[in-house]
Design an enzyme around this catalytic site. Structure first.
Site, PDB file in Angstrom:
ATOM      1  N   ASP A 104     -10.250   3.812   1.618  1.00 35.93           N
ATOM      2  CA  ASP A 104     -10.550   3.339   2.974  1.00 35.93           C
ATOM      3  C   ASP A 104     -11.288   4.395   3.808  1.00 35.93           C
ATOM      4  OD1 ASP A 104      -9.552   0.765   2.715  1.00 35.93           O
ATOM      5  OD2 ASP A 104      -7.539   1.306   3.399  1.00 35.93           O
ATOM      6  N   LYS A 127       0.812  -1.232   0.000  1.00 37.17           N
ATOM      7  CA  LYS A 127       0.000   0.000   0.000  1.00 37.17           C
ATOM      8  C   LYS A 127       0.840   1.274   0.000  1.00 37.17           C
ATOM      9  CE  LYS A 127      -4.432  -1.225   2.005  1.00 37.17           C
ATOM     10  NZ  LYS A 127      -5.391  -0.761   3.006  1.00 37.17           N
TER      11      LYS A 127
END
Ligand code: ATR
Length: 284
Positions: free
Chosen positions: A113, A76
């Site tokens: 997210d 990520k």
């Protein structure tokens, strides 16, 4: 299943890269939506070890049909240097979870997210949640906490009490994100719940196979919303204890499902919905 060796490469494709990636629920999530909308497309698990990330990212735009990928641990943050554009929310979080191949072959990164977190509260909180409910208490200061802090700040949360085992990480986030972040000692986590309108666990504590989350809830107002981003088990000990004392609760599955929506829409052209049927399919 490998990434790039298919002959049917003209159908739209996406997938999730990670190492390991076996545990990922994203193929079930996107597979459900592809089927639900009758789309010809595929979404695969793409195991990419760290030493292969550079080659993978270089090859991604060259693969006909490949629209983009989700990114999970450990890529990520590591994926950032390969992206021509990174959206502002992802820049603040410091990580991407969704990459889209642009028409010119360049890669665009975003982080959904924070969106997924807020959408899950919006959809699943009994009675709803408002930042005006008061301070939020956030447990943890890792990658998931960064996304939730950005979401809470942007939503207008007046104060974020940040409780982390390693106090220095909470202090570093306060220095980075500003004066609405109030770091406190892990040992003082129970008292930090006084007057809170929201409690979120972003640590792995309480997950199957991990240590339990040791947190007394006595000081938490009964009106406070409690959210655990752990979704295995779906009803964590934290959520069960909060529910038993009358707090509204939101489980961690919603964030996972809602964070997938922007990527699916960008890759396959349809805005998907989170439904009870989807929840059941992803849990199965
Ligand atoms: P993620 O990306 O899922 O947030 P992470 O970046 O590894 O994962 O962060 C894990 C979080 O869980 C951290 O806040 C970690 O606390 P430390 O910063 O002190 O390591 C927290 N955590 C993990 N195990 C813990 C434990 N046994 N007790 C308290 N906190 C724990």
């Amino acid at each position: 299943m490998t990434g790039f060796d298919t002959e049917d490469d003209i159908i739209p494709r996406a997938g999730v890269i990670g190492w390991p990636v076996d545990h990922s629920r994203s193929p079930k999530l996107h597979g459900f939506w592809l089927q639900q909308h009758g789309l010809s497309g595929r979404y695969d698990k793409l195991p990419v070890p760290p030493e292969d990330l550079a080659a993978f990212m270089a090859d991604l735009p060259k693969e006909p049909g490949f629209r983009g990928i989700n990114v999970t641990i450990p890529h990520k943050v590591a994926a950032l240097p390969y992206l021509a554009q990174v959206d502002p929310v992802a820049q603040r979080i410091g990580a991407v979870n969704t990459i889209t191949v642009q028409p010119d072959g360049s890669l665009h990164g975003s982080n959904t997210d924070a969106f997924g977190f807020l959408e899950s509260l919006k959809a699943d909180a009994p009675g709803g949640w408002s930042p005006a409910a008061g301070p939020a208490a956030v447990l943890g200061a890792g990658g998931a906490a960064r996304a939730i802090i950005v979401a809470l700040l942007d939503a207008g949360t007046p104060e974020i009490r940040l409780l982390n085992r390693s106090r220095d990480k909470a202090d570093a986030l306060a220095a980075e994100f500003g004066s609405r972040i109030a770091p406190a000692d892990w040992e003082a986590r129970a008292e930090a719940l006084g007057g809170a309108g929201l409690l979120v666990n972003t640590t792995s504590l309480g997950m199957a196979g991990q240590p339990p989350l040791d947190l007394a809830l006595d000081d938490l107002p009964a009106t406070a919303l409690v959210n655990d981003i752990v979704y295995s088990p779906l009803e964590t000990d934290l959520l069960a204890r909060a529910r038993a004392r009358g707090n509204p609760v939101v489980d961690g599955l919603g964030m996972l499902l809602h964070q997938g929506r922007p990527g699916f829409e960008a890759w396959f052209g349809v805005a998907p919905a989170v439904t009870p049927e989807l929840r059941a399919a992803v849990l199965a």
